[in-house]
Design a protein around this motif. Sequence first.
Motif, PDB file in Angstrom:
ATOM      1  N   GLU A  98       0.825  -1.205   0.000  1.00  0.00           N
ATOM      2  CA  GLU A  98       0.000   0.000   0.000  1.00  0.00           C
ATOM      3  C   GLU A  98       0.863   1.260   0.000  1.00  0.00           C
ATOM      4  O   GLU A  98       0.563   2.220  -0.714  1.00  0.00           O
ATOM      5  CB  GLU A  98      -0.961  -0.029   1.188  1.00  0.00           C
ATOM      6  CG  GLU A  98      -2.003  -1.126   1.040  1.00  0.00           C
ATOM      7  CD  GLU A  98      -2.828  -1.367   2.285  1.00  0.00           C
ATOM      8  OE1 GLU A  98      -2.692  -0.613   3.281  1.00  0.00           O
ATOM      9  OE2 GLU A  98      -3.624  -2.337   2.270  1.00  0.00           O
ATOM     10  N   SER A 108      -5.569   3.502  -5.575  1.00  0.00           N
ATOM     11  CA  SER A 108      -6.022   2.250  -4.990  1.00  0.00           C
ATOM     12  C   SER A 108      -5.016   1.153  -5.324  1.00  0.00           C
ATOM     13  O   SER A 108      -4.129   1.335  -6.165  1.00  0.00           O
ATOM     14  CB  SER A 108      -7.411   1.868  -5.523  1.00  0.00           C
ATOM     15  OG  SER A 108      -7.348   1.564  -6.906  1.00  0.00           O
ATOM     16  N   TYR A 110      -5.119  -3.176  -6.055  1.00  0.00           N
ATOM     17  CA  TYR A 110      -6.027  -4.300  -6.227  1.00  0.00           C
ATOM     18  C   TYR A 110      -5.271  -5.607  -6.216  1.00  0.00           C
ATOM     19  O   TYR A 110      -4.047  -5.654  -6.331  1.00  0.00           O
ATOM     20  CB  TYR A 110      -6.894  -4.130  -7.478  1.00  0.00           C
ATOM     21  CG  TYR A 110      -6.275  -4.523  -8.792  1.00  0.00           C
ATOM     22  CD1 TYR A 110      -6.636  -5.735  -9.397  1.00  0.00           C
ATOM     23  CD2 TYR A 110      -5.374  -3.700  -9.460  1.00  0.00           C
ATOM     24  CE1 TYR A 110      -6.096  -6.094 -10.625  1.00  0.00           C
ATOM     25  CE2 TYR A 110      -4.847  -4.053 -10.681  1.00  0.00           C
ATOM     26  CZ  TYR A 110      -5.203  -5.263 -11.261  1.00  0.00           C
ATOM     27  OH  TYR A 110      -4.669  -5.628 -12.472  1.00  0.00           O
ATOM     28  N   TYR A 124      -7.967 -10.123   3.626  1.00  0.00           N
ATOM     29  CA  TYR A 124      -7.973  -8.881   2.857  1.00  0.00           C
ATOM     30  C   TYR A 124      -9.180  -8.010   3.210  1.00  0.00           C
ATOM     31  O   TYR A 124      -9.057  -6.783   3.263  1.00  0.00           O
ATOM     32  CB  TYR A 124      -7.928  -9.186   1.357  1.00  0.00           C
ATOM     33  CG  TYR A 124      -6.611  -9.784   0.934  1.00  0.00           C
ATOM     34  CD1 TYR A 124      -5.406  -9.130   1.178  1.00  0.00           C
ATOM     35  CD2 TYR A 124      -6.556 -11.017   0.297  1.00  0.00           C
ATOM     36  CE1 TYR A 124      -4.192  -9.676   0.804  1.00  0.00           C
ATOM     37  CE2 TYR A 124      -5.341 -11.581  -0.083  1.00  0.00           C
ATOM     38  CZ  TYR A 124      -4.163 -10.901   0.174  1.00  0.00           C
ATOM     39  OH  TYR A 124      -2.959 -11.450  -0.189  1.00  0.00           O
ATOM     40  N   GLU A 125     -10.327  -8.615   3.475  1.00  0.00           N
ATOM     41  CA  GLU A 125     -11.487  -7.822   3.896  1.00  0.00           C
ATOM     42  C   GLU A 125     -11.200  -7.095   5.206  1.00  0.00           C
ATOM     43  O   GLU A 125     -11.545  -5.919   5.349  1.00  0.00           O
ATOM     44  CB  GLU A 125     -12.723  -8.719   4.045  1.00  0.00           C
ATOM     45  CG  GLU A 125     -13.319  -9.139   2.722  1.00  0.00           C
ATOM     46  CD  GLU A 125     -14.480 -10.106   2.859  1.00  0.00           C
ATOM     47  OE1 GLU A 125     -14.588 -10.800   3.899  1.00  0.00           O
ATOM     48  OE2 GLU A 125     -15.275 -10.183   1.902  1.00  0.00           O
ATOM     49  N   TYR A 129     -10.026  -4.267   2.007  1.00  0.00           N
ATOM     50  CA  TYR A 129     -10.252  -4.584   0.591  1.00  0.00           C
ATOM     51  C   TYR A 129     -11.686  -5.049   0.413  1.00  0.00           C
ATOM     52  O   TYR A 129     -12.236  -5.748   1.267  1.00  0.00           O
ATOM     53  CB  TYR A 129      -9.271  -5.665   0.112  1.00  0.00           C
ATOM     54  CG  TYR A 129      -7.867  -5.127  -0.005  1.00  0.00           C
ATOM     55  CD1 TYR A 129      -7.341  -4.749  -1.232  1.00  0.00           C
ATOM     56  CD2 TYR A 129      -7.077  -4.963   1.135  1.00  0.00           C
ATOM     57  CE1 TYR A 129      -6.061  -4.221  -1.320  1.00  0.00           C
ATOM     58  CE2 TYR A 129      -5.805  -4.433   1.052  1.00  0.00           C
ATOM     59  CZ  TYR A 129      -5.306  -4.067  -0.170  1.00  0.00           C
ATOM     60  OH  TYR A 129      -4.044  -3.544  -0.258  1.00  0.00           O
ATOM     61  N   ARG A 130     -12.271  -4.674  -0.720  1.00  0.00           N
ATOM     62  CA  ARG A 130     -13.645  -5.053  -1.023  1.00  0.00           C
ATOM     63  C   ARG A 130     -13.706  -5.725  -2.380  1.00  0.00           C
ATOM     64  O   ARG A 130     -13.070  -5.273  -3.349  1.00  0.00           O
ATOM     65  CB  ARG A 130     -14.584  -3.834  -1.013  1.00  0.00           C
ATOM     66  CG  ARG A 130     -14.680  -3.153   0.344  1.00  0.00           C
ATOM     67  CD  ARG A 130     -15.306  -4.069   1.399  1.00  0.00           C
ATOM     68  NE  ARG A 130     -15.216  -3.535   2.736  1.00  0.00           N
ATOM     69  CZ  ARG A 130     -14.433  -4.020   3.697  1.00  0.00           C
ATOM     70  NH1 ARG A 130     -13.656  -5.058   3.477  1.00  0.00           N
ATOM     71  NH2 ARG A 130     -14.421  -3.469   4.892  1.00  0.00           N
ATOM     72  N   GLU A 131     -14.507  -6.754  -2.462  1.00  0.00           N
ATOM     73  CA  GLU A 131     -14.674  -7.479  -3.725  1.00  0.00           C
ATOM     74  C   GLU A 131     -15.359  -6.588  -4.741  1.00  0.00           C
ATOM     75  O   GLU A 131     -16.334  -5.902  -4.433  1.00  0.00           O
ATOM     76  CB  GLU A 131     -15.521  -8.731  -3.491  1.00  0.00           C
ATOM     77  CG  GLU A 131     -15.750  -9.544  -4.734  1.00  0.00           C
ATOM     78  CD  GLU A 131     -16.584 -10.797  -4.496  1.00  0.00           C
ATOM     79  OE1 GLU A 131     -17.253 -11.216  -5.458  1.00  0.00           O
ATOM     80  OE2 GLU A 131     -16.580 -11.335  -3.376  1.00  0.00           O
ATOM     81  N   MET A 145     -10.345  -7.926  -5.605  1.00  0.00           N
ATOM     82  CA  MET A 145     -10.618  -7.026  -4.487  1.00  0.00           C
ATOM     83  C   MET A 145      -9.781  -5.755  -4.675  1.00  0.00           C
ATOM     84  O   MET A 145      -8.694  -5.813  -5.246  1.00  0.00           O
ATOM     85  CB  MET A 145     -10.261  -7.715  -3.175  1.00  0.00           C
ATOM     86  CG  MET A 145     -10.978  -9.040  -2.981  1.00  0.00           C
ATOM     87  SD  MET A 145     -10.506  -9.902  -1.459  1.00  0.00           S
ATOM     88  CE  MET A 145     -11.601  -9.071  -0.321  1.00  0.00           C
ATOM     89  N   ARG A 146     -10.306  -4.653  -4.170  1.00  0.00           N
ATOM     90  CA  ARG A 146      -9.608  -3.364  -4.313  1.00  0.00           C
ATOM     91  C   ARG A 146      -9.760  -2.578  -3.014  1.00  0.00           C
ATOM     92  O   ARG A 146     -10.781  -2.668  -2.341  1.00  0.00           O
ATOM     93  CB  ARG A 146     -10.206  -2.578  -5.463  1.00  0.00           C
ATOM     94  CG  ARG A 146      -9.498  -1.261  -5.750  1.00  0.00           C
ATOM     95  CD  ARG A 146     -10.094  -0.530  -6.938  1.00  0.00           C
ATOM     96  NE  ARG A 146      -9.947  -1.253  -8.196  1.00  0.00           N
ATOM     97  CZ  ARG A 146      -8.852  -1.248  -8.957  1.00  0.00           C
ATOM     98  NH1 ARG A 146      -7.797  -0.565  -8.603  1.00  0.00           N
ATOM     99  NH2 ARG A 146      -8.819  -1.922 -10.092  1.00  0.00           N
ATOM    100  N   LYS A 147      -8.727  -1.794  -2.734  1.00  0.00           N
ATOM    101  CA  LYS A 147      -8.762  -0.912  -1.572  1.00  0.00           C
ATOM    102  C   LYS A 147      -8.376   0.495  -2.010  1.00  0.00           C
ATOM    103  O   LYS A 147      -7.299   0.677  -2.579  1.00  0.00           O
ATOM    104  CB  LYS A 147      -7.788  -1.387  -0.496  1.00  0.00           C
ATOM    105  CG  LYS A 147      -7.750  -0.500   0.734  1.00  0.00           C
ATOM    106  CD  LYS A 147      -6.792  -1.029   1.768  1.00  0.00           C
ATOM    107  CE  LYS A 147      -6.764  -0.128   3.000  1.00  0.00           C
ATOM    108  NZ  LYS A 147      -5.865  -0.696   4.040  1.00  0.00           N
TER     109      LYS A 147
END
Length: 150
Positions: A98, A108, A110, A124-125, A129-131, A145-147
């Motif tokens: 990050e 972001s 991913y 990761y959640e 991170y979100r799907e 997933m991306r943050k």
Amino acid sequence: MPIALRPATPADAARVATCVRDAYAPWIARLGREPAPMGQDYAQAIERQQVFLAEWSGQLAGVLVLKVTDEGLLLENLAVAPACQGRGIGHFLLETAERHARAQGYASLYLYTHQRMRENIAFYERAGYREYARREEDGFPRVFMRKPLP
């Protein structure tokens, strides 16, 4: 003992491949085949991508591979040596990824993981991170997933 981070060099390729193989080996039974990172050419990855090593107590504790793609900066691989798991190496490598993404101007970061790797998805959640997609690539059903990075 602190974790030391350094860029991988071509001389590290065999050690990187061994660390990745050892880290992913427990998943073979659940997936019914070797996970994709086990078959990667790490000499080529070190030459073409951003590969970092985490060292702890004088041993290779983990590997981080970042790759620039059309979708942004991809956290292509995060592997922790089995003997070093549970010591915060994975979190350290994720935070490193990050930081590197932010430093390179990405809004972001991913990643993807196999849909059967539920523990990785949960990890990761918890890290924010979100799907955003599910796709099959190279015969693997993947969860993307991306943050967003502040």
